[in-house]
Write a protein that holds these residues in place. Structure first.
Motif, PDB file in Angstrom:
ATOM      1  N   SER A 127      18.331  52.221  -7.716  1.00 11.72           N
ATOM      2  CA  SER A 127      17.621  51.823  -7.547  1.00 11.72           C
ATOM      3  C   SER A 127      17.113  50.819  -6.005  1.00 11.72           C
ATOM      4  N   ILE A 133      13.009  55.173  -2.200  1.00 12.42           N
ATOM      5  CA  ILE A 133      13.343  56.307  -2.803  1.00 12.42           C
ATOM      6  C   ILE A 133      12.362  57.841  -2.363  1.00 12.42           C
ATOM      7  N   ALA A 155      12.173  54.912 -10.759  1.00  9.61           N
ATOM      8  CA  ALA A 155      12.674  54.120  -9.675  1.00  9.61           C
ATOM      9  C   ALA A 155      11.126  53.043  -9.932  1.00  9.61           C
TER      10      ALA A 155
END
Length: 316
Positions: A127, A133, A155
């Protein structure tokens, strides 16, 4: 631009082009393709085709999984595989000359609790280096609807922005963790708010409600009608003419890739999304567009949204 994609239920996709789909008959294909599949996989393929760096995280198992990884590596995509016991699913699509597509999607393997946790850990590991993402697609057996919510939370804790393309209980659960972008189509948007959508104005109102539930920005695909962008910077509508629809497999994923690669916010990113989606539907199978396939000049973006325009395909 560095985009990390997460595909919890990837596939090996076989697409056959046939002159006509006749039930109960022996069909002779005029074209055949084998592609790595899954919504996040397609986003990575489109990002790589546009010349950006991408890492694709996914569970892979058996011979189909090994072939998915091999095909992606051949397209210049870094794969972060999570080994699982069950074989990766194989899907079949049959495309007719008028653009009609018949799909058979296999259920995929059932992931264990340990495999589910390893998948989350792998996403977390990558991440920190990602601008975005993109978490996309259905969840395999063994993962609860809360799984995407857990992923969004992790995340965000790592400082990454998240774009989510899923539906149903998984989407509703994840909205509580405030994903930066969600990308429903009209049917998924109608499902999220619990009522049918008949006009573009209905879709705008539904997108606003999804934002109230936690989404930062809603990028809504309205099929042949175009796309909506509803976010803090305003509401925009964009469309582009398409001469011939050859296959819509992966077109929405190409659209999300274009949106994120163009920054993931504002009318410029919406224009890129529509250009990518319009190019993708004119290509065979799930082929992702390259810059040479795009026609940005054909895209129209406006903040004068045609609220009263009926949807070509109303969502129930």
């Amino acid at each position: 631009m560095n985009i990390l994609t997460v595909t919890p239920n990837p596939s090996l996709d076989r697409t056959y082009e046939v002159p006509d789909l006749a039930r109960g008959e022996v069909l002779r294909a005029t074209g055949e393709r084998v592609d790595p599949g899954g919504k996040g996989v397609n986003v990575s393929r489109a990002v790589a085709a546009a010349g950006h760096h991408t890492v694709a995280v996914m569970p892979l198992g058996g011979a189909p999984g090994a072939l998915v990884a091999e095909l992606l590596a051949g397209q210049g995509i870094d794969v972060a595989p999570v080994p699982v016991a069950g074989p990766t699913r194989s899907n079949i699509a049959v495309a007719e000359p008028d653009g009609t597509l018949t799909k058979i999607n296999a259920p995929g393997p059932q992931l264990s609790a340990a495999e589910s946790e390893l998948l989350l850990d792998t996403v977390t590991e990558h991440s920190g280096r990602a601008d975005w993402i993109a978490c996309c697609g259905s969840l395999p057996r063994g993962l609860t609807p809360q799984w995407y919510a857990d992923l969004v939370a992790r995340a965000h804790a790592a400082g990454a922005k998240v774009a989510l393309d899923t539906s149903g209980p998984s989407l509703i659960a994840a909205l509580r963790e405030r994903p930066d972008v969600v990308k429903p189509n009209a049917e998924e948007l109608a499902q999220a708010v619990g009522r049918p959508l008949a006009t573009i104005g209905d879709a705008v109102k539904a997108a606003e409600e999804v934002r109230e539930l936690g989404a930062g920005t809603v990028l809504a695909s309205l099929g042949a009608d175009g796309q909506l962008l509803v976010g803090a910077s305003g509401t925009y509508f964009a469309s582009a003419p398409v001469a011939l629809v050859r296959s819509n497999v992966g077109a929405g994923d190409a659209s999300l890739a274009g949106f994120l690669a163009a920054g993931g916010e504002g009318p410029g990113a919406l224009a890129a999304a529509v250009a990518h989606g319009a190019a993708a539907v004119q290509l065979p199978g799930s082929v992702m567009p390259t810059p040479a396939d795009l026609d940005p000049a054909a895209v129209t973006v406006t903040d004068a949204v045609p609220l009263d325009r009926p949807l070509t395909e109303p969502a129930s």
